[in-house]
Design a protein around this motif. Structure first.
Motif, PDB file in Angstrom:
ATOM      1  N   ASN A 482       0.812  -1.214   0.000  1.00 47.77           N
ATOM      2  CA  ASN A 482       0.000   0.000   0.000  1.00 47.77           C
ATOM      3  C   ASN A 482       0.848   1.268   0.000  1.00 47.77           C
ATOM      4  OD1 ASN A 482       1.003   0.162   2.609  1.00 47.77           O
ATOM      5  ND2 ASN A 482      -0.965  -0.167   3.619  1.00 47.77           N
ATOM      6  N   ASP A 483       2.145   1.123  -0.320  1.00 47.14           N
ATOM      7  CA  ASP A 483       3.053   2.275  -0.275  1.00 47.14           C
ATOM      8  C   ASP A 483       4.248   2.063  -1.205  1.00 47.14           C
ATOM      9  OD1 ASP A 483       4.179   0.192   1.152  1.00 47.14           O
ATOM     10  OD2 ASP A 483       4.680   1.370   2.931  1.00 47.14           O
ATOM     11  N   ASN A 484       3.983   1.566  -2.413  1.00 45.10           N
ATOM     12  CA  ASN A 484       5.092   1.137  -3.276  1.00 45.10           C
ATOM     13  C   ASN A 484       5.206   1.918  -4.582  1.00 45.10           C
ATOM     14  OD1 ASN A 484       2.822   0.077  -4.628  1.00 45.10           O
ATOM     15  ND2 ASN A 484       4.000  -1.671  -5.400  1.00 45.10           N
ATOM     16  N   VAL A 485       4.530   3.078  -4.705  1.00 49.50           N
ATOM     17  CA  VAL A 485       4.522   3.811  -5.974  1.00 49.50           C
ATOM     18  C   VAL A 485       5.185   5.176  -5.797  1.00 49.50           C
ATOM     19  CG1 VAL A 485       3.087   4.713  -7.846  1.00 49.50           C
ATOM     20  CG2 VAL A 485       2.387   2.638  -6.623  1.00 49.50           C
ATOM     21  N   MET A 486       6.086   5.494  -6.726  1.00 50.59           N
ATOM     22  CA  MET A 486       6.694   6.823  -6.733  1.00 50.59           C
ATOM     23  C   MET A 486       5.632   7.873  -7.061  1.00 50.59           C
ATOM     24  SD  MET A 486      10.138   6.085  -8.951  1.00 50.59           S
ATOM     25  CE  MET A 486      11.428   4.975  -8.365  1.00 50.59           C
ATOM     26  N   ASN A 487       5.796   9.057  -6.490  1.00 46.97           N
ATOM     27  CA  ASN A 487       4.880  10.149  -6.801  1.00 46.97           C
ATOM     28  C   ASN A 487       5.411  10.885  -8.031  1.00 46.97           C
ATOM     29  OD1 ASN A 487       3.605  12.882  -6.767  1.00 46.97           O
ATOM     30  ND2 ASN A 487       2.600  12.007  -4.959  1.00 46.97           N
ATOM     31  N   VAL A 488       4.666  10.828  -9.130  1.00 46.45           N
ATOM     32  CA  VAL A 488       5.165  11.325 -10.414  1.00 46.45           C
ATOM     33  C   VAL A 488       4.975  12.828 -10.583  1.00 46.45           C
ATOM     34  CG1 VAL A 488       4.799   9.085 -11.497  1.00 46.45           C
ATOM     35  CG2 VAL A 488       2.977  10.794 -11.590  1.00 46.45           C
ATOM     36  N   ALA A 489       4.359  13.500  -9.592  1.00 44.74           N
ATOM     37  CA  ALA A 489       4.175  14.949  -9.675  1.00 44.74           C
ATOM     38  C   ALA A 489       5.300  15.716  -8.993  1.00 44.74           C
ATOM     39  CB  ALA A 489       2.838  15.344  -9.049  1.00 44.74           C
ATOM     40  N   MET A 490       6.190  15.024  -8.307  1.00 42.72           N
ATOM     41  CA  MET A 490       7.239  15.677  -7.530  1.00 42.72           C
ATOM     42  C   MET A 490       8.534  15.774  -8.324  1.00 42.72           C
ATOM     43  SD  MET A 490       6.433  13.700  -3.949  1.00 42.72           S
ATOM     44  CE  MET A 490       7.964  14.252  -3.184  1.00 42.72           C
ATOM     45  N   SER A 491       9.135  16.939  -8.348  1.00 42.21           N
ATOM     46  CA  SER A 491      10.395  17.126  -9.084  1.00 42.21           C
ATOM     47  C   SER A 491      11.499  16.246  -8.507  1.00 42.21           C
ATOM     48  CB  SER A 491      10.814  18.595  -9.044  1.00 42.21           C
ATOM     49  OG  SER A 491      11.019  19.030  -7.705  1.00 42.21           O
ATOM     50  N   SER A 492      11.406  15.958  -7.211  1.00 40.39           N
ATOM     51  CA  SER A 492      12.439  15.130  -6.576  1.00 40.39           C
ATOM     52  C   SER A 492      12.464  13.717  -7.145  1.00 40.39           C
ATOM     53  CB  SER A 492      12.216  15.077  -5.068  1.00 40.39           C
ATOM     54  OG  SER A 492      10.892  14.667  -4.754  1.00 40.39           O
ATOM     55  N   THR A 493      11.323  13.229  -7.618  1.00 42.02           N
ATOM     56  CA  THR A 493      11.291  11.903  -8.243  1.00 42.02           C
ATOM     57  C   THR A 493      12.176  11.891  -9.488  1.00 42.02           C
ATOM     58  OG1 THR A 493       9.099  11.342  -7.405  1.00 42.02           O
ATOM     59  CG2 THR A 493       9.796  10.240  -9.427  1.00 42.02           C
ATOM     60  N   TYR A 494      12.106  12.925 -10.279  1.00 43.27           N
ATOM     61  CA  TYR A 494      12.888  12.977 -11.518  1.00 43.27           C
ATOM     62  C   TYR A 494      14.357  13.254 -11.233  1.00 43.27           C
ATOM     63  CZ  TYR A 494       8.196  12.977 -13.258  1.00 43.27           C
ATOM     64  OH  TYR A 494       6.895  12.626 -13.497  1.00 43.27           O
ATOM     65  N   MET A 495      14.622  13.987 -10.166  1.00 44.19           N
ATOM     66  CA  MET A 495      16.021  14.175  -9.762  1.00 44.19           C
ATOM     67  C   MET A 495      16.617  12.843  -9.328  1.00 44.19           C
ATOM     68  SD  MET A 495      15.783  17.807  -7.730  1.00 44.19           S
ATOM     69  CE  MET A 495      17.548  18.040  -7.627  1.00 44.19           C
ATOM     70  N   PHE A 496      15.841  12.059  -8.610  1.00 40.20           N
ATOM     71  CA  PHE A 496      16.301  10.720  -8.200  1.00 40.20           C
ATOM     72  C   PHE A 496      16.594   9.864  -9.424  1.00 40.20           C
ATOM     73  CE2 PHE A 496      15.047   6.268  -7.640  1.00 40.20           C
ATOM     74  CZ  PHE A 496      15.914   5.860  -6.639  1.00 40.20           C
ATOM     75  N   LEU A 497      15.655   9.814 -10.355  1.00 41.18           N
ATOM     76  CA  LEU A 497      15.831   8.944 -11.521  1.00 41.18           C
ATOM     77  C   LEU A 497      17.034   9.378 -12.353  1.00 41.18           C
ATOM     78  CD1 LEU A 497      12.111   8.445 -12.618  1.00 41.18           C
ATOM     79  CD2 LEU A 497      13.571   6.869 -11.349  1.00 41.18           C
ATOM     80  N   GLU A 498      17.222  10.673 -12.503  1.00 44.42           N
ATOM     81  CA  GLU A 498      18.367  11.138 -13.287  1.00 44.42           C
ATOM     82  C   GLU A 498      19.674  10.812 -12.575  1.00 44.42           C
ATOM     83  OE1 GLU A 498      19.696  14.763 -16.177  1.00 44.42           O
ATOM     84  OE2 GLU A 498      18.089  15.146 -14.715  1.00 44.42           O
ATOM     85  N   LYS A 499      19.690  10.937 -11.258  1.00 48.68           N
ATOM     86  CA  LYS A 499      20.897  10.582 -10.506  1.00 48.68           C
ATOM     87  C   LYS A 499      21.239   9.106 -10.695  1.00 48.68           C
ATOM     88  CE  LYS A 499      23.281  12.395  -8.144  1.00 48.68           C
ATOM     89  NZ  LYS A 499      24.673  12.900  -8.376  1.00 48.68           N
TER      90      LYS A 499
END
Length: 854
Positions: A482-499
């Protein structure tokens, strides 16, 4: 005298503590059994734990909790026995006493019945990894070692629903399946595997010895070294390698020509062996063909001379993408096992390792700038601290140092894997699962957030956060999270993925290995996600391209695609990334997403489950312009159980998958040879009426095929090899070889006749040549040995087996067959109970079957 409440509580606490200290978890025996499927005529089953106290002290009334992993959903209201069962998260459940529980006295038993979703067929459906926690030591899990699963033997226990027509596989059913296999003379076999484009065997043989030199074009130095290593393993002497000069009396020549990139020619005469190709890959595949020409026992011990038949082979692969997918997140495999897998793939000319490196249950690749990914996300165990590690899953148990729940590849490990693969012309495609199936990453970044917030570094803490702390969305994934999905509206998610992407790119550069694509997952994001996230609502309000929660999906993969393109990489994912939700007659309907076609996205299409309605999805997407890798569950999911048998491990939600399923898969027309639905029943082919067929344009977009091994039920290398082999031979044949005659023959009767002949030759090659080779190759493989089939005919027990090359032994005294038992050589006349088992040349046996001759 009045006693204070505090004193009473202390006394109670001491009482519980003394009880738990006296009670040894080794003295609790637990048995689990299925009572019945289709309980109350619903899609649910009833099962029971029986707890037996074998010690001399009572199991306390309170103060303890049992934890276990279970892949079904339990109805808490159905639980009997004075205890409660409830889900913790994912597949982790806990069982604890109610207030009126009376404990279990020494020598007594307690039966706990409960109802769960769906049904049970085999032992891997059952609870696993049971451990106990005492309240006074909540971070210490004690494994329950005396645990058994009682086999299901009655129809109500193994028939899944009222219309289930398939019982457990019996020796008679196996016999009936095997009897269609025709005898094939050894001299009629094609000895190169997978089947080459052309093969001609000529009189005579080349005698291979330690004195045979390798003469190579300078462009093929890597391949010459690998061949020399193979030969030194056989002869215990390194052969000479030269690029010119005296070739010697006999030699192996690696020669450059102008063939297509992966094509090769192999010519063997009495005097020499010549492998010609335009590329190192072609030369390498020619070497692998030479190795399959060697007698299987060549790798068993040091040889002095080996006769290799004179042949002329011209060959090239059918598909450029010949892949094997391995999930190491659910259960981990060590680096050495991955190198062994690469040896196996290379031998059978598979050229892509799709490496599933993260999921809800584990993050397996070191990313140095984000250390929590491995400090937290690579570990599973019971510590009582949700920020310290992940919880037990799939039976990994309470110990954080468990062998398969915990583990990761260091940078050095991964670079070693990349180099090893590249030398064998295998591309390693990393998969970073997003935005769902991402709990290991989400919780790792939560731990990072907590650490930095304690240090007063709020901006740094939020930089890579993957969930919106204000999100009140309610959802439950297929696997129970019940807590396994990244939040796709947050800029930090994309910073994580790019890192992560940048550090993955760096590891490939350091290995000197090209990287062209990263797989970004995209499957099984549950309903309800993001609906109550303030961050998502803010994006919807501010971005005109995002009108609702559904549009967040396209927003996410659009941004990921743009990020990858900026780095010269292509986006690869599961089929869901290429789909768009729309409406048809007011109902949700999915179509190929036209927005991404122009970017040539590559997708793995898994959903062709026969009976679910999406049987033609792969063809729809290819016809629409997507680059498709056929990853179809009905034929190519190797984690599916071989057959319906209680002791056969694996899942079966999509199909039962034996070696025949990948073999009879026809990539361009898999409707044609589909034989069974997902339940194992004979297929009603009317389900294909109106389904999309593959156009010629669509064929140009089929990149290849992929066999997949998800690892929920795969603990350890032995189980991994058991599930892969011999299924992988069917995959290798379909990925490399051209369509056989039976696949294109329009007359059904003639097609079936051609199929039976080809199938007979295939299983003979696998059983008599390739599996015996794998007894010793690369240290030997723990492949599945087939069980014999048996029937009573005319008062005698008649026996057959799917794969030749095994010795069937039997007993008539009720004992288990061993390597010293009688060898089956003809019908058994002895009356009574007969037990039979197949053995390989190393004396390892398969499963025992029992038949009664009345």
């Amino acid at each position: 005298m009045r006693v204070s409440l505090f004193a009473v509580m202390v006394l109670i606490s001491l009482s519980v503590q003394s009880q738990s200290n006296l009670f040894d978890a080794k003295n609790i025996n637990i048995q689990w059994e299925v009572i019945e499927n289709s309980h109350q005529n619903k899609s649910q089953f009833q099962s029971a734990f029986t707890f037996t106290n074998t010690g001399k002290t009572d199991l306390p009334k309170q103060g303890w909790t049992l934890y276990f992993n279970f892949v079904r959903t339990v109805d808490p209201a159905s639980t009997t026995g004075g205890v409660t069962i409830e889900r913790v998260n994912g597949d982790l459940f806990r069982l604890f006493p109610k207030a009126d529980f009376q404990g279990i006295k020494a020598g007594n038993s307690l039966r706990v019945e409960f109802v769960s979703s769906d049904w049970v067929v085999n032992f891997t459906d059952g609870p696993a990894g049971i451990y106990i926690i005492w309240n006074e030591a909540p971070s210490k899990g004690i494994p329950v070692t005396n645990y058994t699963i009682k086999p299901s033997t009655e129809p109500k226990q193994y028939l899944r629903f009222p219309g289930d027509k398939i019982g457990l596989i019996t020796p008679a059913i196996t016999y009936d399946q095997n009897k269609a296999i025709l005898p094939v003379a050894p001299d009629k076999l094609t000895k190169v595997f997978p089947t080459p484009v052309t093969y001609r065997e000529n009189p005579g043989a080349f005698v291979l010895t330690k004195d045979v030199a390798i003469v190579t074009d300078p462009a093929f130095a890597n391949e010459a070294e690998l061949l020399a290593t193979d030969l030194s393993g056989i002869f215990k002497t390194n052969p000479a390698i030269s690029t010119a000069g005296n070739k010697g009396a006999k030699y192996i020549q690696l020669q450059k020509n102008s063939d297509a990139p992966e094509a090769y020619q192999l010519t063997i005469t009495n005097e020499n062996i010549t492998i010609a190709a335009s590329s190192g890959a072609g030369i390498f595949y020619g070497i692998q063909s030479l190795k399959t020409l060697l007698p299987p026992q060549s790798f068993a011990k040091t040889q002095t001379a080996i006769e290799v038949p004179n042949v002329h082979v011209t060959d090239a692969p059918r598909f450029p993408h010949r892949a094997f997918f391995l999930d190491v997140s659910r259960n981990f495999q060590r680096k050495q096992q991955i190198l062994k897998l690469l040896d196996l793939m290379a031998l059978y000319k598979l050229n892509v390792l799709h490496f599933h490196l993260n999921d809800d249950e584990g993050w397996r690749l070191e990313i140095p700038s984000l250390p929590e990914l491995t400090q937290v996300g690579s570990k599973r165990g019971h510590t009582g601290d949700n920020n310290a590690n992940l919880p037990p899953s799939y039976g990994s148990g309470p110990d954080i140092n468990n062998a398969y729940g915990t583990g990761y590849y260091s940078q050095a490990d991964y670079i070693d894997i990349l180099k090893y693969a590249m030398a064998r012309h295998i591309r390693v495609i990393p998969e970073i699962e997003t935005p769902g199936h991402a709990r290991a990453a989400v919780k790792s970044m939560d731990a990072r957030y907590e650490r930095l917030m304690k240090e007063g570094k709020k901006e740094a803490a939020e930089k890579y956060l993957l969930h919106d702390p204000e999100d009140q969305s309610v959802y439950r994934s297929v696997q129970g999270w019940n807590d396994n999905v990244m939040n796709v509206a947050m800029s930090s998610t994309y910073m994580f993925l790019e890192k992560v992407v940048d550090e993955v790119i760096d590891q490939y550069k350091r290995a000197g290995v090209p990287l062209t694509t990263i797989h970004f997952g995209g499957d099984e994001v549950p309903a309800g996600v993001w609906e109550k996230s303030p961050a998502c609502q803010k994006l919807i309000n501010e971005d005109a391209s995002v009108n609702n929660v559904d549009d967040l999906w396209y927003y996410f993969f659009g941004k990921v695609n743009t990020m990858l393109q900026s780095k010269g990489l292509g986006l690869y994912g599961w089929e869901e990334i290429s789909m768009r939700k729309t409406k048809l007659d007011g109902n949700n309907h999915y179509i190929p997403n036209p927005d991404f076609v122009k970017d040539h996205l590559q997708v793995d299409v898994w959903n062709n489950v026969l009976g679910w309605g999406a049987e033609d999805l792969a063809y729809q997407l290819a016809n629409a312009g997507y680059k498709v890798v056929l990853s179809c569950v009905s034929n190519l999911y190797f984690d599916m159980a071989y057959q319906k048998s209680f002791d056969e491990p694996g899942y079966y939600w999509g199909a039962f998958v034996d070696i025949d399923k990948p073999y009879y898969f026809i990539p361009y027309d898999y409707f044609k040879n589909a034989k069974e639905d997902k339940f194992g029943n004979a297929l009603n082919k009317s389900i294909f009426t109106g389904k999309a067929r593959l156009t010629d344009y669509g064929k140009s977009n089929i990149l290849g095929i992929q066999g997949l091994l998800w690892s929920e039920t795969v603990q350890g290398p032995e189980r991994m090899e058991y599930m892969m082999l011999p299924k992988m031979f069917g995959l290798a044949e379909r990925a490399w070889a051209k369509d056989p005659a039976w696949a294109t023959e329009k007359n059904e009767t003639q097609s079936e006749k051609l199929y039976q002949q080809a199938w007979s030759e295939f299983v003979t090659v696998v059983g008599s040549r390739e599996l015996p080779r794998l007894d010793f190759y690369s240290g030997g493989f723990n492949y599945r040995i087939p069980s014999p089939g048996a029937v009573v005919k005319d008062g005698k027990v008649d026996v057959n087996i799917q794969l030749s090359g095994f010795v069937v032994r039997y007993t008539t005294d009720g004992k288990e067959p061993t390597v010293k038992s009688a060898i089956y050589s003809g019908p058994i006349v002895k009356k009574g109970t007969i037990k039979l088992k197949a053995f390989n040349q190393k004396g390892r046996g398969g499963k025992t079957i029992t038949i009664t001759n009345p």
